[in-house]
Design a protein around this motif. Structure first.
Motif, short mmCIF file in Angstrom:
data_model
loop_
_atom_site.label_atom_id
_atom_site.label_comp_id
_atom_site.label_asym_id
_atom_site.label_seq_id
_atom_site.Cartn_x
_atom_site.Cartn_y
_atom_site.Cartn_z
N SER A 110 0.83 -1.20 0.00
CA SER A 110 0.00 0.00 0.00
C SER A 110 0.87 1.26 0.00
O SER A 110 0.61 2.20 -0.76
CB SER A 110 -0.91 0.00 1.23
OG SER A 110 -1.65 1.19 1.32
N VAL A 111 1.90 1.29 0.84
CA VAL A 111 2.77 2.47 0.94
C VAL A 111 3.50 2.72 -0.38
O VAL A 111 3.59 3.86 -0.86
CB VAL A 111 3.78 2.29 2.09
CG1 VAL A 111 4.83 3.41 2.06
CG2 VAL A 111 3.06 2.27 3.43
N MET A 112 4.01 1.64 -1.00
CA MET A 112 4.74 1.79 -2.25
C MET A 112 3.83 2.29 -3.37
O MET A 112 4.29 2.98 -4.29
CB MET A 112 5.36 0.45 -2.66
CG MET A 112 6.40 -0.09 -1.70
SD MET A 112 7.98 0.77 -1.73
CE MET A 112 8.76 0.00 -3.13
N GLY A 113 2.54 1.98 -3.27
CA GLY A 113 1.59 2.48 -4.26
C GLY A 113 1.54 4.00 -4.25
O GLY A 113 1.49 4.65 -5.31
N GLY A 114 1.58 4.59 -3.06
CA GLY A 114 1.59 6.05 -2.95
C GLY A 114 2.85 6.65 -3.54
O GLY A 114 2.80 7.67 -4.24
N TRP A 115 4.01 6.02 -3.29
CA TRP A 115 5.26 6.50 -3.86
C TRP A 115 5.24 6.38 -5.39
O TRP A 115 5.76 7.25 -6.09
CB TRP A 115 6.44 5.71 -3.31
CG TRP A 115 6.80 6.04 -1.89
CD1 TRP A 115 6.20 5.58 -0.77
CD2 TRP A 115 7.83 6.92 -1.45
NE1 TRP A 115 6.80 6.09 0.35
CE2 TRP A 115 7.81 6.92 -0.02
CE3 TRP A 115 8.79 7.70 -2.10
CZ2 TRP A 115 8.69 7.67 0.73
CZ3 TRP A 115 9.68 8.43 -1.34
CH2 TRP A 115 9.62 8.43 0.05
N ALA A 116 4.65 5.29 -5.88
CA ALA A 116 4.61 5.07 -7.33
C ALA A 116 3.80 6.15 -8.03
O ALA A 116 4.14 6.60 -9.13
CB ALA A 116 4.03 3.69 -7.64
N GLU A 117 2.70 6.60 -7.40
CA GLU A 117 1.85 7.62 -8.00
C GLU A 117 2.57 8.96 -8.14
O GLU A 117 2.25 9.75 -9.02
CB GLU A 117 0.58 7.79 -7.17
CG GLU A 117 -0.40 6.62 -7.29
CD GLU A 117 -1.66 6.84 -6.49
OE1 GLU A 117 -1.76 7.89 -5.80
OE2 GLU A 117 -2.56 5.99 -6.56
N THR A 118 3.54 9.22 -7.27
CA THR A 118 4.29 10.48 -7.33
C THR A 118 5.56 10.35 -8.17
O THR A 118 6.34 11.31 -8.27
CB THR A 118 4.67 10.94 -5.91
OG1 THR A 118 5.55 9.98 -5.31
CG2 THR A 118 3.44 11.11 -5.04
N GLY A 119 5.77 9.16 -8.73
CA GLY A 119 6.96 8.94 -9.55
C GLY A 119 8.23 8.78 -8.74
O GLY A 119 9.34 8.93 -9.27
N SER A 120 8.10 8.47 -7.45
CA SER A 120 9.26 8.36 -6.56
C SER A 120 9.50 6.93 -6.09
O SER A 120 9.99 6.71 -4.98
CB SER A 120 9.07 9.28 -5.35
OG SER A 120 8.83 10.60 -5.73
N LEU A 121 9.14 5.96 -6.91
CA LEU A 121 9.26 4.56 -6.50
C LEU A 121 10.71 4.19 -6.23
O LEU A 121 11.00 3.43 -5.30
CB LEU A 121 8.67 3.66 -7.59
CG LEU A 121 8.42 2.19 -7.22
CD1 LEU A 121 7.51 2.09 -6.02
CD2 LEU A 121 7.83 1.44 -8.42
N GLY A 122 11.62 4.73 -7.01
CA GLY A 122 13.04 4.44 -6.80
C GLY A 122 13.53 4.92 -5.44
O GLY A 122 14.31 4.24 -4.77
N LEU A 123 13.06 6.09 -5.02
CA LEU A 123 13.44 6.62 -3.71
C LEU A 123 12.93 5.71 -2.59
O LEU A 123 13.62 5.52 -1.58
CB LEU A 123 12.88 8.03 -3.54
CG LEU A 123 13.24 8.77 -2.25
CD1 LEU A 123 14.75 8.93 -2.13
CD2 LEU A 123 12.55 10.13 -2.21
N ALA A 124 11.75 5.12 -2.77
CA ALA A 124 11.19 4.21 -1.77
C ALA A 124 12.06 2.97 -1.62
O ALA A 124 12.31 2.50 -0.50
CB ALA A 124 9.77 3.82 -2.16
N PHE A 125 12.54 2.42 -2.74
CA PHE A 125 13.42 1.25 -2.68
C PHE A 125 14.72 1.60 -1.95
O PHE A 125 15.23 0.82 -1.14
CB PHE A 125 13.73 0.74 -4.09
CG PHE A 125 12.74 -0.26 -4.61
CD1 PHE A 125 12.90 -1.61 -4.38
CD2 PHE A 125 11.63 0.15 -5.33
CE1 PHE A 125 11.98 -2.54 -4.85
CE2 PHE A 125 10.70 -0.75 -5.81
CZ PHE A 125 10.87 -2.11 -5.58
N THR A 126 15.25 2.78 -2.21
CA THR A 126 16.48 3.20 -1.55
C THR A 126 16.27 3.34 -0.04
O THR A 126 17.12 2.94 0.76
CB THR A 126 16.96 4.54 -2.13
OG1 THR A 126 17.16 4.40 -3.55
CG2 THR A 126 18.27 4.97 -1.49
N ALA A 127 15.13 3.89 0.36
CA ALA A 127 14.83 4.08 1.78
C ALA A 127 14.74 2.74 2.51
O ALA A 127 15.11 2.64 3.69
CB ALA A 127 13.52 4.85 1.94
N LEU A 128 14.28 1.71 1.81
CA LEU A 128 14.16 0.39 2.44
C LEU A 128 15.51 -0.18 2.84
O LEU A 128 15.60 -1.02 3.74
CB LEU A 128 13.43 -0.58 1.50
CG LEU A 128 11.92 -0.38 1.35
CD1 LEU A 128 11.37 -1.27 0.25
CD2 LEU A 128 11.21 -0.65 2.66
#
Length: 422
Positions: free
Chosen positions: A376-394
């Motif tokens: 669910s959280v990654m879905g929000g990041w994907a909508e803003t085009g920041s999916l790569g940043l989410a992977f890095t944060a993990l």
């Protein structure tokens, strides 16, 4: 006959036969749950509610929530009854459910069956892994668990071909076929699979005149053990990037490389699947050899795996070329495989046999709930085009788990016994 059965159970070949038999069960476990996700379009022709993303999401999520909530109780059941018959019954029920899904004509009936599948599939993993560790008590434990885990990976990969089969035949025939295969295989297991324990624990307790501890008492024992809390956290934390890669890696490849999903999907999933196969086998062999020289050998092998996932997540998030992303995904898969092969073997060093299924059930629950959360959280990041940043944060989250594992997990036994646990 009893002596012959005992000789078979003690033979070196049968313990590997158990792994082989349960490998097929693991494959069917993931195959039957995953193929629905690829057949939405063709099923929506007959069940119109599936055209709605909300309804389809409900159908997928009800399995995860019930599966997660049921896992601790499934583990408790596996610790208190025949693991063989629990495995056979679990496989038989979810296979029958798969078969019945082929007859569904309404969304409600499909939703009901999906919920039942969540209950029945939750019963398998704690019992299956515990049975494997009963047969593989020493130098082959991590390798045996790792080989079994490849069955889960294979089932997940083959589940992606559900749509292909459905287009060739029909979605109803697809469900019917795999349901019948599972039911038939459950019948075969009933004949060939044997419990390692001669008698269920409750029967032994009755004969010895001792009272078997209550479920509540067992829960208290587990949660009063500091190492178990560490294991829960260490298991749950890597589940965040684990589920993130399962559900969002194709999207990341598509966004960062500008590829169509038809190319990004296979590239991402194949790299993870192939490398995970390598990781679990290598992790099993390395861990089994290392623990013979050092009690923390399994912990160190798992830690190496977590360590590999950290730079992999950073490069997944920042990568902009095919080779960079493919290399990062491959590195992540190897690392996660090293980690995955050693979860149950490490648990065996801190929790005795009569509580292992219960303990793994709780670990399974936190892993599944972590997956639901991060999806669910990654879905929000994907909508803003920041999916790569989410992977890095993990990567930072996994680093915390790695440090806790190295600092706090200090086993004193190769194989924990009840007397040591008490």
């Amino acid at each position: 006959m009893s002596q012959q059965t005992s000789q078979i159970k003690e033979s070196s070949w049968y313990k590997w036969a158990v792994v082989a038999m349960l490998w097929v069960v693991a494959l069917l476990n993931y195959l039957d749950r995953q193929m629905l996700s690829t057949m939405r379009d063709v099923m929506a022709i007959d069940i119109v509610e599936l055209e709605s993303a909300r309804h389809f999401g409900m159908l997928m999520s009800i399995f995860l929530w019930i599966y997660g909530l049921m896992s601790p109780f499934a583990g408790t059941i596996a610790d208190r009854m025949s693991r063989k018959w629990l495995i056979v019954g679990s496989l038989g029920i979810w296979s029958a459910v798969t078969l019945l899904m082929g007859y569904c004509t309404t969304f409600r009936s499909m939703l009901l069956l999906r919920g039942i599948m969540g209950v029945s599939e939750a019963l398998y993993i704690p019992a299956g892994l515990a049975l494997i560790t009963e047969y593989h008590t020493g130098k082959t434990r991590s390798l045996a668990v790792g080989i079994h885990m490849t069955g889960l990976y294979m089932g997940q990969a083959l589940g992606g071909f559900g749509a292909t089969i459905a287009h060739q035949l029909s979605w109803q025939t697809t469900f019917h076929t795999f349901g019948i295969v599972g039911v038939a295989y459950a019948g075969l297991l009933a004949l060939l699979l044997m419990d390692r324990r001669t008698l269920p624990s409750s029967t032994k307790s009755a004969q010895s005149g001792t009272k078997e501890p209550s479920v509540q008492a067992n829960f208290k024992k587990l949660f009063r053990t500091p190492a178990f809390w560490v294991l829960l956290f260490v298991f749950a934390t890597p589940s965040l990037p684990g589920w993130a890669t399962k559900n969002w890696l194709p999207t990341l490849f598509s966004q960062n490389l500008g590829l169509e999903m038809t190319k990004a999907g296979p590239l991402s999933t194949i790299s993870i699947a192939a490398s995970s196969f390598i990781g679990v086998i290598a992790g099993g062999i390395l861990s089994d050899r290392w623990v013979g020289r050092n009690l923390r050998g399994r912990v160190y092998t798992s830690a190496i795996g977590l360590g590999l996932t950290i730079p992999a997540l950073v490069f997944l998030g920042l990568g902009s070329t095919v080779w960079m992303l493919f290399g990062a995904a491959f590195c992540f898969g190897v690392g996660f495989g090293l980690f995955d092969a050693n979860n149950m073997p490490i648990l065996c060093q801190f929790v005795p046999d009569n509580l292992r299924s219960t303990a793994y059930g709780f670990m399974n629950m936190v892993g599944v709930f972590s997956g639901a959360l991060i999806t669910s959280v990654m879905g929000g990041w994907a909508e803003t085009g920041s999916l790569g940043l989410a992977f890095t944060a993990l990567a930072g989250v996994v680093l915390i788990a790695l440090l806790l594992e190295l600092i706090l997990l200090r086993p004193r036994h190769h194989d924990m016994k009840s007397v040591d646990f008490d």
